[in-house]
Design an enzyme around this catalytic site. Structure first.
Site: not given
Length: 271
Positions: A178, A182
């Site tokens: 994650y 990002k």
């Protein structure tokens, strides 16, 4: 209306911040293409938005992305705004439930004055899980920007807003796919901003913190309160608050912004 007859493409439009963004543009007169992999939610929620067109789409599929933008090109020949709001925290529901469980166990340990068990995320992440999150969170925006850029160039300019996360701007113990994905979005944003500026195309990123979305509400409320307690502004944001920032970046008020990362995070991230 600020976006009267503008052509806007929003990914992740079936819920949360993506849906709020689609609604906000539609209220300002835009023709909104709301894309999401969740056909059921698209039919129920996006179809109810005036001037919005549901687009069933897996943004991790480059051929499907090309086809979706090809439809816009054939009908309108241009695109004014692209918002990349689609994203996932984990590759599947089982992984999300496991992460919620681990987070809550750590929270309870701290609450009871015990040292939480150190996470071992790297050992537990499979190649397939890492690849799936990267494909959606990073490849997806790459595919849509690649497809949107020619339409915006033909239009004489446009605006692109990519959703990153506060997790990309600070150290967080969580599965690496994650924050890695990002953080990649931020690099993609800066490169695109430099490359596309001569064509009057601005590219910026948002890095939200706690936002009251369906995904946020899947986590134990007491744990969410603990996270919010680390912010100077001790509440979660409403999706509509984030949507207003998107409209600012896409409109004339944000005309001197490009390559920037704005973090609506209640002060969790300060730059």
């Amino acid at each position: 209306m600020k976006f009267q007859d503008k052509i806007v493409f929003v990914t992740g439009a079936a819920s949360g911040m993506g849906l709020a963004t689609a609604q906000a543009f539609a209220e300002e007169g835009a023709i909104v293409f709301g894309a999401d992999i969740s056909a059921g939610n698209l039919a129920q929620d996006v179809a109810a938005v005036p001037n919005a067109r549901p687009v069933p789409l897996d943004i991790a599929d480059p051929a499907a992305v090309r086809a979706a933008f090809g439809e816009i090109e054939r009908e309108f020949g241009r695109l004014d705004v692209l918002v990349n709001a689609a994203g996932v925290n984990t590759p599947n529901r089982a992984a999300q439930e496991k992460l919620n469980e681990l987070n809550y166990e750590g929270f309870v340990a701290m609450k009871e004055g015990r040292r939480p068990t150190p996470p071992e995320f790297f050992e537990q992440i499979s190649d397939a899980d890492f690849d799936r999150v990267i494909k959606i969170n990073l490849y997806g925006p790459f595919y849509t920007i690649r497809a949107a850029a020619p339409l915006m160039k033909r239009n004489g300019g446009g605006a692109i807003i990519n959703f990153s996360s506060a997790a990309a701007l600070m150290g967080v113990a969580m599965p690496a796919y994650y924050p890695a994905s990002k953080a990649g979005v931020l690099g993609l944003t800066r490169e695109a901003a430099v490359e596309l500026a001569p064509f009057n195309i601005r590219v910026n990123a948002l890095a939200p913190g706690a936002v009251d979305t369906p995904l946020f509400r899947q986590t134990d409320p007491e744990f969410n309160d603990f996270l919010i307690g680390m912010q100077p502004i001790r509440r979660s944001a409403a999706p509509a608050e984030v949507a207003r920032t998107v409209l600012f970046l896409a409109g004339e008020e944000g005309s001197y912004y490009t390559g920037q990362t704005i973090s609506p995070s209640g002060g969790l991230v300060m730059q």
